[in-house]
Design a protein around this motif. Structure first.
Motif, PDB file in Angstrom:
ATOM      1  N   SER A 152      21.980  64.912  16.524  1.00 54.24           N
ATOM      2  CA  SER A 152      22.324  64.129  15.341  1.00 54.24           C
ATOM      3  C   SER A 152      23.691  64.524  14.805  1.00 54.24           C
ATOM      4  CB  SER A 152      21.248  64.318  14.266  1.00 54.24           C
ATOM      5  OG  SER A 152      21.183  65.676  13.889  1.00 54.24           O
ATOM      6  N   LEU A 153      24.081  63.838  13.759  1.00 60.24           N
ATOM      7  CA  LEU A 153      25.376  64.042  13.107  1.00 60.24           C
ATOM      8  C   LEU A 153      26.544  63.891  14.076  1.00 60.24           C
ATOM      9  CD1 LEU A 153      24.493  67.031  10.779  1.00 60.24           C
ATOM     10  CD2 LEU A 153      24.545  64.607  10.206  1.00 60.24           C
ATOM     11  N   THR A 154      26.446  62.884  14.910  1.00 55.16           N
ATOM     12  CA  THR A 154      27.525  62.622  15.859  1.00 55.16           C
ATOM     13  C   THR A 154      27.657  61.112  16.067  1.00 55.16           C
ATOM     14  OG1 THR A 154      28.440  63.341  17.965  1.00 55.16           O
ATOM     15  CG2 THR A 154      26.147  62.724  17.973  1.00 55.16           C
ATOM     16  N   TYR A 155      28.802  60.705  16.576  1.00 52.55           N
ATOM     17  CA  TYR A 155      29.041  59.302  16.899  1.00 52.55           C
ATOM     18  C   TYR A 155      28.718  59.056  18.361  1.00 52.55           C
ATOM     19  CZ  TYR A 155      31.305  58.285  12.475  1.00 52.55           C
ATOM     20  OH  TYR A 155      31.554  58.080  11.144  1.00 52.55           O
ATOM     21  N   TYR A 156      28.147  57.881  18.638  1.00 50.11           N
ATOM     22  CA  TYR A 156      27.822  57.469  19.991  1.00 50.11           C
ATOM     23  C   TYR A 156      28.493  56.134  20.272  1.00 50.11           C
ATOM     24  CZ  TYR A 156      24.194  61.029  20.102  1.00 50.11           C
ATOM     25  OH  TYR A 156      23.527  62.220  20.084  1.00 50.11           O
ATOM     26  N   LYS A 157      28.913  55.931  21.509  1.00 47.95           N
ATOM     27  CA  LYS A 157      29.485  54.653  21.939  1.00 47.95           C
ATOM     28  C   LYS A 157      28.352  53.795  22.486  1.00 47.95           C
ATOM     29  CE  LYS A 157      32.562  56.992  24.283  1.00 47.95           C
ATOM     30  NZ  LYS A 157      33.538  57.332  25.292  1.00 47.95           N
ATOM     31  N   LEU A 158      28.266  52.579  21.992  1.00 46.24           N
ATOM     32  CA  LEU A 158      27.252  51.637  22.446  1.00 46.24           C
ATOM     33  C   LEU A 158      27.917  50.571  23.308  1.00 46.24           C
ATOM     34  CD1 LEU A 158      24.302  50.550  22.234  1.00 46.24           C
ATOM     35  CD2 LEU A 158      25.090  49.218  20.268  1.00 46.24           C
ATOM     36  N   SER A 159      27.308  50.285  24.460  1.00 45.01           N
ATOM     37  CA  SER A 159      27.783  49.211  25.344  1.00 45.01           C
ATOM     38  C   SER A 159      26.629  48.255  25.610  1.00 45.01           C
ATOM     39  CB  SER A 159      28.262  49.767  26.684  1.00 45.01           C
ATOM     40  OG  SER A 159      29.338  50.638  26.506  1.00 45.01           O
ATOM     41  N   MET A 160      26.965  46.979  25.684  1.00 44.51           N
ATOM     42  CA  MET A 160      25.999  45.951  26.063  1.00 44.51           C
ATOM     43  C   MET A 160      26.279  45.561  27.508  1.00 44.51           C
ATOM     44  SD  MET A 160      24.368  45.716  23.283  1.00 44.51           S
ATOM     45  CE  MET A 160      23.249  44.592  24.035  1.00 44.51           C
ATOM     46  N   GLU A 161      25.216  45.359  28.282  1.00 47.29           N
ATOM     47  CA  GLU A 161      25.377  44.973  29.675  1.00 47.29           C
ATOM     48  C   GLU A 161      24.507  43.748  29.964  1.00 47.29           C
ATOM     49  OE1 GLU A 161      25.103  48.230  32.395  1.00 47.29           O
ATOM     50  OE2 GLU A 161      26.147  49.583  31.035  1.00 47.29           O
ATOM     51  N   VAL A 162      25.078  42.829  30.727  1.00 50.27           N
ATOM     52  CA  VAL A 162      24.385  41.577  31.052  1.00 50.27           C
ATOM     53  C   VAL A 162      24.484  41.325  32.543  1.00 50.27           C
ATOM     54  CG1 VAL A 162      24.378  39.073  30.719  1.00 50.27           C
ATOM     55  CG2 VAL A 162      24.872  40.583  28.793  1.00 50.27           C
ATOM     56  N   ARG A 163      23.366  40.943  33.126  1.00 50.69           N
ATOM     57  CA  ARG A 163      23.354  40.452  34.511  1.00 50.69           C
ATOM     58  C   ARG A 163      23.014  38.972  34.442  1.00 50.69           C
ATOM     59  NH1 ARG A 163      19.733  45.444  36.389  1.00 50.69           N
ATOM     60  NH2 ARG A 163      21.384  46.998  36.591  1.00 50.69           N
ATOM     61  N   ASN A 164      23.982  38.151  34.838  1.00 48.06           N
ATOM     62  CA  ASN A 164      23.774  36.708  34.805  1.00 48.06           C
ATOM     63  C   ASN A 164      23.824  36.117  36.213  1.00 48.06           C
ATOM     64  OD1 ASN A 164      26.805  37.195  34.409  1.00 48.06           O
ATOM     65  ND2 ASN A 164      26.739  34.992  34.902  1.00 48.06           N
ATOM     66  N   ARG A 165      23.182  34.954  36.332  1.00 50.56           N
ATOM     67  CA  ARG A 165      23.186  34.213  37.599  1.00 50.56           C
ATOM     68  C   ARG A 165      24.201  33.068  37.497  1.00 50.56           C
ATOM     69  NH1 ARG A 165      17.781  35.069  36.280  1.00 50.56           N
ATOM     70  NH2 ARG A 165      17.509  32.950  35.580  1.00 50.56           N
ATOM     71  N   ASN A 166      24.411  32.417  38.621  1.00 46.43           N
ATOM     72  CA  ASN A 166      25.370  31.299  38.682  1.00 46.43           C
ATOM     73  C   ASN A 166      24.998  30.140  37.767  1.00 46.43           C
ATOM     74  OD1 ASN A 166      27.271  32.284  40.485  1.00 46.43           O
ATOM     75  ND2 ASN A 166      26.089  31.658  42.262  1.00 46.43           N
ATOM     76  N   ASN A 167      23.718  30.006  37.422  1.00 48.30           N
ATOM     77  CA  ASN A 167      23.300  28.854  36.622  1.00 48.30           C
ATOM     78  C   ASN A 167      23.374  29.102  35.117  1.00 48.30           C
ATOM     79  OD1 ASN A 167      21.103  30.629  36.606  1.00 48.30           O
ATOM     80  ND2 ASN A 167      19.591  28.982  36.585  1.00 48.30           N
ATOM     81  N   TYR A 168      24.007  30.206  34.681  1.00 49.26           N
ATOM     82  CA  TYR A 168      24.203  30.419  33.243  1.00 49.26           C
ATOM     83  C   TYR A 168      25.154  29.338  32.745  1.00 49.26           C
ATOM     84  CZ  TYR A 168      25.287  32.522  28.775  1.00 49.26           C
ATOM     85  OH  TYR A 168      25.453  32.735  27.435  1.00 49.26           O
ATOM     86  N   PRO A 169      24.794  28.580  31.694  1.00 53.70           N
ATOM     87  CA  PRO A 169      25.562  27.384  31.333  1.00 53.70           C
ATOM     88  C   PRO A 169      26.822  27.604  30.499  1.00 53.70           C
ATOM     89  CG  PRO A 169      23.629  27.576  29.945  1.00 53.70           C
ATOM     90  CD  PRO A 169      23.550  28.691  30.943  1.00 53.70           C
ATOM     91  N   TYR A 170      27.095  28.817  30.046  1.00 54.19           N
ATOM     92  CA  TYR A 170      28.234  29.054  29.152  1.00 54.19           C
ATOM     93  C   TYR A 170      29.198  30.079  29.738  1.00 54.19           C
ATOM     94  CZ  TYR A 170      24.984  26.900  25.846  1.00 54.19           C
ATOM     95  OH  TYR A 170      24.109  26.061  25.239  1.00 54.19           O
ATOM     96  N   GLN A 171      30.390  30.157  29.125  1.00 51.49           N
ATOM     97  CA  GLN A 171      31.354  31.194  29.490  1.00 51.49           C
ATOM     98  C   GLN A 171      31.074  32.491  28.741  1.00 51.49           C
ATOM     99  OE1 GLN A 171      35.080  29.392  28.363  1.00 51.49           O
ATOM    100  NE2 GLN A 171      35.454  28.640  30.430  1.00 51.49           N
ATOM    101  N   ASN A 172      30.506  32.375  27.542  1.00 50.90           N
ATOM    102  CA  ASN A 172      30.275  33.520  26.672  1.00 50.90           C
ATOM    103  C   ASN A 172      28.799  33.664  26.346  1.00 50.90           C
ATOM    104  OD1 ASN A 172      33.105  34.004  26.362  1.00 50.90           O
ATOM    105  ND2 ASN A 172      33.181  32.273  24.954  1.00 50.90           N
ATOM    106  N   LEU A 173      28.469  34.839  25.837  1.00 46.73           N
ATOM    107  CA  LEU A 173      27.126  35.107  25.345  1.00 46.73           C
ATOM    108  C   LEU A 173      27.265  35.854  24.030  1.00 46.73           C
ATOM    109  CD1 LEU A 173      24.022  35.263  25.599  1.00 46.73           C
ATOM    110  CD2 LEU A 173      24.350  37.348  26.943  1.00 46.73           C
ATOM    111  N   SER A 174      26.657  35.323  22.983  1.00 46.59           N
ATOM    112  CA  SER A 174      26.655  35.977  21.678  1.00 46.59           C
ATOM    113  C   SER A 174      25.315  36.647  21.479  1.00 46.59           C
ATOM    114  CB  SER A 174      26.878  34.957  20.556  1.00 46.59           C
ATOM    115  OG  SER A 174      28.126  34.338  20.708  1.00 46.59           O
TER     116      SER A 174
END
Length: 161
Positions: A59-81
């Motif tokens: 505790s009492l420390t900063y951590y870096k958070l990363s989001m990871e996504v595995r998408n397929r070819n049929n994902y309909p958008y350029q972005n993900l919110s």
């Protein structure tokens, strides 16, 4: 002839050094948590929030958070919110943050690494301060108009010191 045993020893020492170096680099002590959750092949439903229970001992420390996504070819958008928030061990909910992940460029070319129609993209999601050790519950939902979001395979988070 006398150089042969000497060369063999040098070669053996080199192999041992290479082995030790690979072991030390394989152990990433900076990563506290790294996990994915698979999504149904029929799509991610709006009502289905993903939960990640992360046990943090330092505790009492900063951590870096990363989001990871595995998408397929049929994902309909350029972005993900994604809406990301977490509860502390005291069950105090902290405010949600919206993370924008660019999965494809303007030409429609997937930015992530991958092959065979599956691509993985990782995006830094900022840093968080952990004030108390314990289990933190991260909650992730998508922020798009679709009731069922197609083309996503897995969502993951990574927490690093």
């Amino acid at each position: 002839m006398t150089n042969r045993p000497k060369n063999r020893n040098i070669c053996l020492k080199g192999i041992i050094l290479l082995f030790v170096a690979s072991l030390s680099s394989a152990c990433d002590k900076q990563t506290v948590y790294h996990s994915f959750q698979s999504l149904p092949s029929e799509g991610w439903m709006r009502k289905d929030t993903l939960y990640f229970n992360v046990n943090v001992s330092d505790s009492l420390t900063y951590y870096k958070l990363s989001m990871e996504v595995r998408n397929r070819n049929n994902y309909p958008y350029q972005n993900l919110s994604l809406s990301v928030c977490y509860d502390s061990p005291d069950s105090v909910s902290l405010p949600a943050d919206t993370i924008q992940l660019a999965l494809a460029d303007t030409e429609g070319i997937w930015k992530g690494d991958g092959w065979g129609g599956l691509y993985q993209t990782a995006v830094p999601a900022g840093s968080i301060r952990i004030d108390k050790s314990g289990t933190y519950r991260f909650k992730i939902a998508y922020v798009l108009p679709d009731e069922t979001l197609q083309g996503l395979n897995d969502i993951g988070i990574k927490l690093e010191k």
